[in-house]
Design a protein around this motif. Structure first.
Motif, PDB file in Angstrom:
ATOM      1  N   ARG A  63       0.839  -1.220   0.000  1.00 22.25           N
ATOM      2  CA  ARG A  63       0.000   0.000   0.000  1.00 22.25           C
ATOM      3  C   ARG A  63       0.864   1.257   0.000  1.00 22.25           C
ATOM      4  O   ARG A  63       0.499   2.261  -0.610  1.00 22.25           O
ATOM      5  CB  ARG A  63      -0.927  -0.017   1.215  1.00 22.25           C
ATOM      6  CG  ARG A  63      -1.942  -1.134   1.164  1.00 22.25           C
ATOM      7  CD  ARG A  63      -3.160  -0.836   1.989  1.00 22.25           C
ATOM      8  NE  ARG A  63      -4.153  -1.887   1.858  1.00 22.25           N
ATOM      9  CZ  ARG A  63      -5.436  -1.737   2.129  1.00 22.25           C
ATOM     10  NH1 ARG A  63      -5.890  -0.555   2.523  1.00 22.25           N
ATOM     11  NH2 ARG A  63      -6.286  -2.738   2.007  1.00 22.25           N
ATOM     12  N   LEU A  64       1.995   1.199   0.686  1.00 19.49           N
ATOM     13  CA  LEU A  64       2.909   2.341   0.690  1.00 19.49           C
ATOM     14  C   LEU A  64       3.483   2.564  -0.708  1.00 19.49           C
ATOM     15  O   LEU A  64       3.557   3.702  -1.182  1.00 19.49           O
ATOM     16  CB  LEU A  64       4.033   2.085   1.701  1.00 19.49           C
ATOM     17  CG  LEU A  64       5.016   3.233   1.940  1.00 19.49           C
ATOM     18  CD1 LEU A  64       4.323   4.424   2.604  1.00 19.49           C
ATOM     19  CD2 LEU A  64       6.190   2.760   2.811  1.00 19.49           C
ATOM     20  N   GLN A  65       3.869   1.486  -1.369  1.00 24.02           N
ATOM     21  CA  GLN A  65       4.420   1.585  -2.713  1.00 24.02           C
ATOM     22  C   GLN A  65       3.401   2.103  -3.721  1.00 24.02           C
ATOM     23  O   GLN A  65       3.754   2.788  -4.682  1.00 24.02           O
ATOM     24  CB  GLN A  65       4.944   0.207  -3.148  1.00 24.02           C
ATOM     25  CG  GLN A  65       6.175  -0.246  -2.368  1.00 24.02           C
ATOM     26  CD  GLN A  65       6.500  -1.713  -2.608  1.00 24.02           C
ATOM     27  OE1 GLN A  65       5.601  -2.530  -2.838  1.00 24.02           O
ATOM     28  NE2 GLN A  65       7.778  -2.056  -2.547  1.00 24.02           N
ATOM     29  N   LEU A  66       2.125   1.784  -3.488  1.00 27.79           N
ATOM     30  CA  LEU A  66       1.058   2.242  -4.381  1.00 27.79           C
ATOM     31  C   LEU A  66       0.595   3.659  -4.060  1.00 27.79           C
ATOM     32  O   LEU A  66      -0.256   4.217  -4.770  1.00 27.79           O
ATOM     33  CB  LEU A  66      -0.138   1.283  -4.300  1.00 27.79           C
ATOM     34  CG  LEU A  66       0.081  -0.133  -4.845  1.00 27.79           C
ATOM     35  CD1 LEU A  66      -1.138  -0.998  -4.553  1.00 27.79           C
ATOM     36  CD2 LEU A  66       0.375  -0.104  -6.342  1.00 27.79           C
ATOM     37  N   GLY A  67       1.122   4.232  -2.992  1.00 30.10           N
ATOM     38  CA  GLY A  67       0.739   5.579  -2.607  1.00 30.10           C
ATOM     39  C   GLY A  67      -0.605   5.660  -1.907  1.00 30.10           C
ATOM     40  O   GLY A  67      -1.180   6.741  -1.762  1.00 30.10           O
ATOM     41  N   GLU A  68      -1.109   4.523  -1.425  1.00 28.85           N
ATOM     42  CA  GLU A  68      -2.404   4.503  -0.749  1.00 28.85           C
ATOM     43  C   GLU A  68      -2.302   4.936   0.715  1.00 28.85           C
ATOM     44  O   GLU A  68      -3.305   5.306   1.322  1.00 28.85           O
ATOM     45  CB  GLU A  68      -3.015   3.098  -0.840  1.00 28.85           C
ATOM     46  CG  GLU A  68      -3.341   2.678  -2.267  1.00 28.85           C
ATOM     47  CD  GLU A  68      -3.897   1.266  -2.341  1.00 28.85           C
ATOM     48  OE1 GLU A  68      -4.004   0.617  -1.277  1.00 28.85           O
ATOM     49  OE2 GLU A  68      -4.211   0.802  -3.452  1.00 28.85           O
ATOM     50  N   VAL A  69      -1.100   4.833   1.305  1.00 23.96           N
ATOM     51  CA  VAL A  69      -0.853   5.316   2.664  1.00 23.96           C
ATOM     52  C   VAL A  69       0.430   6.137   2.660  1.00 23.96           C
ATOM     53  O   VAL A  69       1.238   6.058   1.721  1.00 23.96           O
ATOM     54  CB  VAL A  69      -0.742   4.155   3.686  1.00 23.96           C
ATOM     55  CG1 VAL A  69      -2.055   3.394   3.790  1.00 23.96           C
ATOM     56  CG2 VAL A  69       0.406   3.213   3.330  1.00 23.96           C
ATOM     57  N   ASP A  70       0.616   6.918   3.711  1.00 26.56           N
ATOM     58  CA  ASP A  70       1.786   7.794   3.788  1.00 26.56           C
ATOM     59  C   ASP A  70       2.956   7.176   4.532  1.00 26.56           C
ATOM     60  O   ASP A  70       4.114   7.570   4.330  1.00 26.56           O
ATOM     61  CB  ASP A  70       1.404   9.106   4.480  1.00 26.56           C
ATOM     62  CG  ASP A  70       0.310   9.845   3.738  1.00 26.56           C
ATOM     63  OD1 ASP A  70       0.518  10.168   2.549  1.00 26.56           O
ATOM     64  OD2 ASP A  70      -0.769  10.083   4.332  1.00 26.56           O
ATOM     65  N   ALA A  71       2.654   6.218   5.421  1.00 25.95           N
ATOM     66  CA  ALA A  71       3.721   5.627   6.231  1.00 25.95           C
ATOM     67  C   ALA A  71       3.253   4.274   6.762  1.00 25.95           C
ATOM     68  O   ALA A  71       2.057   3.947   6.752  1.00 25.95           O
ATOM     69  CB  ALA A  71       4.090   6.546   7.389  1.00 25.95           C
ATOM     70  N   VAL A  72       4.210   3.503   7.215  1.00 26.59           N
ATOM     71  CA  VAL A  72       3.962   2.198   7.837  1.00 26.59           C
ATOM     72  C   VAL A  72       4.638   2.206   9.202  1.00 26.59           C
ATOM     73  O   VAL A  72       5.743   2.751   9.347  1.00 26.59           O
ATOM     74  CB  VAL A  72       4.540   1.049   6.980  1.00 26.59           C
ATOM     75  CG1 VAL A  72       4.437  -0.279   7.714  1.00 26.59           C
ATOM     76  CG2 VAL A  72       3.838   0.977   5.629  1.00 26.59           C
ATOM     77  N   VAL A  73       3.980   1.632  10.191  1.00 28.41           N
ATOM     78  CA  VAL A  73       4.626   1.433  11.484  1.00 28.41           C
ATOM     79  C   VAL A  73       4.683  -0.063  11.745  1.00 28.41           C
ATOM     80  O   VAL A  73       3.666  -0.763  11.682  1.00 28.41           O
ATOM     81  CB  VAL A  73       3.876   2.145  12.625  1.00 28.41           C
ATOM     82  CG1 VAL A  73       4.471   1.756  13.984  1.00 28.41           C
ATOM     83  CG2 VAL A  73       3.960   3.651  12.449  1.00 28.41           C
ATOM     84  N   THR A  74       5.882  -0.557  12.023  1.00 25.94           N
ATOM     85  CA  THR A  74       6.089  -1.979  12.290  1.00 25.94           C
ATOM     86  C   THR A  74       7.391  -2.147  13.066  1.00 25.94           C
ATOM     87  O   THR A  74       8.086  -1.161  13.353  1.00 25.94           O
ATOM     88  CB  THR A  74       6.118  -2.793  10.989  1.00 25.94           C
ATOM     89  OG1 THR A  74       6.149  -4.190  11.304  1.00 25.94           O
ATOM     90  CG2 THR A  74       7.338  -2.446  10.138  1.00 25.94           C
ATOM     91  N   ASP A  75       7.722  -3.379  13.390  1.00 27.69           N
ATOM     92  CA  ASP A  75       8.982  -3.646  14.095  1.00 27.69           C
ATOM     93  C   ASP A  75      10.148  -3.159  13.240  1.00 27.69           C
ATOM     94  O   ASP A  75      10.192  -3.404  12.032  1.00 27.69           O
ATOM     95  CB  ASP A  75       9.156  -5.145  14.349  1.00 27.69           C
ATOM     96  CG  ASP A  75       7.959  -5.766  15.062  1.00 27.69           C
ATOM     97  OD1 ASP A  75       7.196  -5.014  15.688  1.00 27.69           O
ATOM     98  OD2 ASP A  75       7.808  -6.989  14.992  1.00 27.69           O
ATOM     99  N   GLY A  76      11.118  -2.512  13.873  1.00 31.69           N
ATOM    100  CA  GLY A  76      12.268  -1.994  13.145  1.00 31.69           C
ATOM    101  C   GLY A  76      13.027  -3.062  12.402  1.00 31.69           C
ATOM    102  O   GLY A  76      13.553  -2.826  11.303  1.00 31.69           O
ATOM    103  N   ALA A  77      13.093  -4.274  12.981  1.00 31.53           N
ATOM    104  CA  ALA A  77      13.821  -5.370  12.329  1.00 31.53           C
ATOM    105  C   ALA A  77      13.153  -5.757  11.014  1.00 31.53           C
ATOM    106  O   ALA A  77      13.829  -6.037  10.017  1.00 31.53           O
ATOM    107  CB  ALA A  77      13.890  -6.572  13.266  1.00 31.53           C
ATOM    108  N   LEU A  78      11.818  -5.761  11.000  1.00 32.80           N
ATOM    109  CA  LEU A  78      11.090  -6.047   9.766  1.00 32.80           C
ATOM    110  C   LEU A  78      11.174  -4.871   8.800  1.00 32.80           C
ATOM    111  O   LEU A  78      11.333  -5.050   7.591  1.00 32.80           O
ATOM    112  CB  LEU A  78       9.623  -6.343  10.074  1.00 32.80           C
ATOM    113  CG  LEU A  78       9.295  -7.689  10.712  1.00 32.80           C
ATOM    114  CD1 LEU A  78       7.814  -7.747  11.050  1.00 32.80           C
ATOM    115  CD2 LEU A  78       9.677  -8.832   9.791  1.00 32.80           C
ATOM    116  N   ALA A  79      11.047  -3.663   9.339  1.00 33.14           N
ATOM    117  CA  ALA A  79      11.082  -2.464   8.500  1.00 33.14           C
ATOM    118  C   ALA A  79      12.410  -2.343   7.766  1.00 33.14           C
ATOM    119  O   ALA A  79      12.454  -1.941   6.591  1.00 33.14           O
ATOM    120  CB  ALA A  79      10.836  -1.225   9.355  1.00 33.14           C
ATOM    121  N   ALA A  80      13.504  -2.695   8.435  1.00 31.92           N
ATOM    122  CA  ALA A  80      14.821  -2.617   7.800  1.00 31.92           C
ATOM    123  C   ALA A  80      14.906  -3.578   6.621  1.00 31.92           C
ATOM    124  O   ALA A  80      15.484  -3.251   5.571  1.00 31.92           O
ATOM    125  CB  ALA A  80      15.909  -2.934   8.826  1.00 31.92           C
TER     126      ALA A  80
END
Length: 351
Positions: free
Chosen positions: A253-270
């Protein structure tokens, strides 16, 4: 009706009979309340709530309030077999496997690499740990039946007995301890913001005002955002309504521009940032959390056994925790694993 007129009507046997009938009805009503619980109304749903339901809710609330350091609420290690382990060992033929809920889409944690030359077999840090557990319990690291489950089905899969355990970047927290048992921590992380590099979002702060943020349903990230919005730590105008079954769906959804940000575990986000050069981590981690292996509440022998396996996994210098970190996570989290190592385990749960 005035008091004198009421007394007049109750004079004689007719009055006595009326009073007796009233008393009998009152007794029956009182007994019904005792058996079923008097009903109040749930403010949120309008559904009647019995005293017994209120008591259960109060007990759960009190347990959550008393829960501190959830990562320490686990049983001491033991290498002994018990009823849960015996049941796993007694499976016959091709079914003699450890059944584990995992992810198949979390890069470097539990995923299928089409370029690995291994027919798309699952691999990653979590998968290494699963193989280690299977080897210890069944004597064969490959005696595993992997079940890919979405984020919001981790606890239901355990409770329904569809899996023996879940090893899927699952944060230990007080709320989940009401439903499942956890091992000691095997990884330290924290919630972090992921957004496009060109985004004005700078981290978990006022720059999220008027922005739409995606989280996974049932995730620690979503519950944290809900709590922080109530306390004012997160701007009230931040839209946190977008939730998805699988955390990776937020990246899409972030890549499609449907949301502005994602919040998740830093280990996964990295790991997700490593997959897409147009996005990056914004700001520092704003929580401290720990991944654990989740099992059924009453699987005490399995919890103790997994904790013993984790002791050995951490201490194994040649093929243990640090080796797995170097293989899978150093490319996304850095060569120094010290920030991701969980503290020395404590085992405060007694039964």
């Amino acid at each position: 009706m005035t008091a004198p007129r009421l007394r007049a009507r109750l004079k004689g046997w007719g009055g006595v009979g009326a009073m007796a009938t009233a008393c009998a009805l009152a007794l029956v009503f009182a007994l019904l309340l005792t058996c079923t619980g008097s009903l109040n109304s749930d403010a949120a749903t309008g559904r009647p709530v019995s005293h017994s339901e209120e008591a259960r809710a109060h007990t759960q609330t009190r347990a959550e309030e008393e829960c501190t350091a959830p990562e320490k609420q686990t049983l001491s290690p033991s290498g002994a077999d018990g009823p849960t382990i015996e049941e796993i060992k007694n499976r016959q033929g091709e079914k003699r496997k450890l059944i584990v809920g995992v992810d198949q889409n979390s890069y470097r944690w539990g995923y299928r690499d089409p370029n690995s030359g291994q027919s798309g077999e699952l691999e990653g840090f979590d998968i290494d740990l699963v193989h280690r557990i299977a080897e210890d319990i069944l004597g064969d690291r490959d005696a595993v039946q992997f079940k890919a489950i979405p984020t919001d089905q981790r606890i239901p899969a355990i409770e329904a007995g569809r899996v023996d355990m879940v090893v899927r970047t699952m944060t230990i927290n007080c709320d989940r301890l009401q439903d499942v048992a956890f091992s000691a921590p095997y990884f330290k992380t924290g919630q972090q913001v992921l957004a496009p590099k060109s985004s004005p979002v700078e981290g978990y702060d006022e720059t999220l005002a008027d922005r739409e943020v995606c989280t996974a349903t049932g995730s620690t990230a979503h519950s944290t955002l809900e709590a922080d919005q109530k306390t004012g730590r997160l701007p009230e105008s931040t839209d946190i309504r977008t939730t998805v079954p699988n955390q990776l769906d937020c990246l899409v959804r972030l890549q499609l521009g449907e949301v502005d940000a994602v919040v998740t575990d830093g280990a996964l986000a990295a790991s997700q940032a490593a997959q897409d050069p147009t996005i990056e981590l914004k700001g520092e981690a704003f929580t401290a959390e720990y991944y654990g292996v989740a099992m059924k509440k009453d699987a005490d022998d399995l919890v103790r056994r997994v904790n013993q396996i984790l002791v050995d996994f951490r201490e194994d210098a040649s093929d243990g925790w640090e080796s797995s970190y170097a293989d899978w996570l150093s490319a996304t989290l850095g060569d120094d694993p010290s920030a991701s190592k969980p503290p020395a385990p404590e085992y405060l749960r007694k039964s």
